[in-house]
Design an enzyme around this catalytic site. Structure first.
Site, PDB file in Angstrom:
ATOM      1  CE  LYS A 126      36.373 -41.398  96.001  1.00  0.00           C
ATOM      2  NZ  LYS A 126      36.428 -39.895  96.051  1.00  0.00           N
ATOM      3  CB  SER A 182      33.969 -44.949  96.657  1.00  0.00           C
ATOM      4  OG  SER A 182      34.095 -43.580  96.880  1.00  0.00           O
ATOM      5  CG  HIS A 230      45.726 -41.009  97.846  1.00  0.00           C
ATOM      6  ND1 HIS A 230      44.888 -41.295  98.889  1.00  0.00           N
ATOM      7  CD2 HIS A 230      45.058 -40.100  97.080  1.00  0.00           C
ATOM      8  CE1 HIS A 230      43.782 -40.589  98.775  1.00  0.00           C
ATOM      9  NE2 HIS A 230      43.858 -39.854  97.686  1.00  0.00           N
TER      10      HIS A 230
END
Ligand code: A3P
Length: 296
Positions: free
Chosen positions: A52, A137, A107
């Protein structure tokens, strides 16, 4: 986030690997091993983010910088295929035989990343975002993604964010592990807030890092294509094509795309506590642009 190729049963099961949590139905131990041992080519580019922080935005920017701003090409291939996540079980099929230069996304902490990156191979574009906006988010994304657990409350989610109890681990560890390797890896740090403030300037900085030069016309085409309003309606990046197995259709992936949305959910007390926590956690870690948790 996942490849929609297979209609499988997706749950919010979690697995822990080396102290970090991962959504077990989309990330596999094999995917993590593949990531670590990934044979890096000199011209590979890695889009690295904590979830995010602007991953999808950067996938689109990098796809275009790397293909000489051929918009027709990005309009026919979804982002998860153009810039696949290394740690997903599907990555080997996408990446191994692919022509150079390849674009990959991840990630993971630097400690899970390809070892060869730390030997200076390939280039890393690391996107970071104010942790409070990242948290907001991510909170909404937890209510959308079937592979993440639905938060009990906003307060419990803030606590989980601070206490490293979320999938993909801790925002703090993430950025710190990547800052720790900046003398070894070929890496540039880009703030989401700077993309918002000056997209053309940020894109020029990234292009220079990648050894590319964009003329004014191409730069404008890229900036127009990568605006929030354009990406929101672009099915190749807005995840509208991903089956219900992965995402609840009631929520939009392209949610607001703004800076400072945390102000709509943090109380004054939560904000003070969070800022003090960030200052303590990030002691000794400052980025070249003077970034600290409060300044973006
Ligand atoms: P919000 O939920 O605050 O709207 P990621 O791609 O890492 O999952 O990050 C998703 C966040 O980036 C979402 O934030 C999304 O709206 C925002 N985003 C995606 N494309 C964007 C763009 N072109 N401009 C601004 N924000 C964008």
């Amino acid at each position: 986030m996942g490849s929609p190729a297979d209609e499988v049963n997706i749950t919010d099961a979690i697995m822990e690997v080396d102290g970090c949590l991962f959504p077990a139905d989309i990330i596999s131990r094999e995917g993590l091993a593949y990531t670590k041992n990934f044979p890096v080519r000199e011209d590979d580019v890695f889009n690295v983010t904590y979830p995010k922080s602007g991953t999808t935005w950067m996938q689109e920017i990098l796809s275009l910088i790397m293909n000489d701003v051929d918009i027709s090409k990005v309009e026919s291939v979804p982002n998860w295929n153009r810039a696949p996540w290394l740690e997903l079980a599907t990555a080997p099929g996408y990446l191994d035989g692919r022509e150079s230069p390849r674009l990959a996304t991840t990630h993971v902490y630097a400690t899970f990343a390809p070892t060869q990156i730390m030997q200076g191979k390939g280039k890393v574009v690391y996107v970071y975002r104010n942790p409070k906006d990242t948290l907001i988010s991510f909170y909404h994304f937890h209510n959308m993604a079937k592979f993440l657990s639905t938060p009990e409350s906003f307060e419990s989610f803030v606590s989980d964010f601070m206490n490293e109890k979320l999938s993909f681990g801790s925002w703090f560890e993430h950025i710190k592990t990547w800052m720790d390797v900046r003398d070894k890896a070929n890496i540039i740090f880009i703030a989401y807030e700077d993309l918002r403030k000056d997209l053309a300037g940020s894109v020029t900085r990234i292009a220079t890092f990648l050894g590319k030069k964009l003329d004014a016309e191409k730069l404008k085409a890229l900036v127009d294509h990568c605006s929030f309003s354009s990406m929101k309606n672009n099915n190749m990046v807005n995840y509208s094509e991903v089956p219900r197995t992965y995402f609840d259709r009631g929520q939009k992936f392209m949610r607001k795309g703004t800076v400072g949305d945390w102000k709509t959910m943090f109380t004054v007390a939560m904000n003070e506590e969070f800022d003090a926590f960030v200052r303590e956690k990030m002691k000794g870690y400052e980025l070249d642009d003077g970034w600290t948790s409060d300044t973006k």
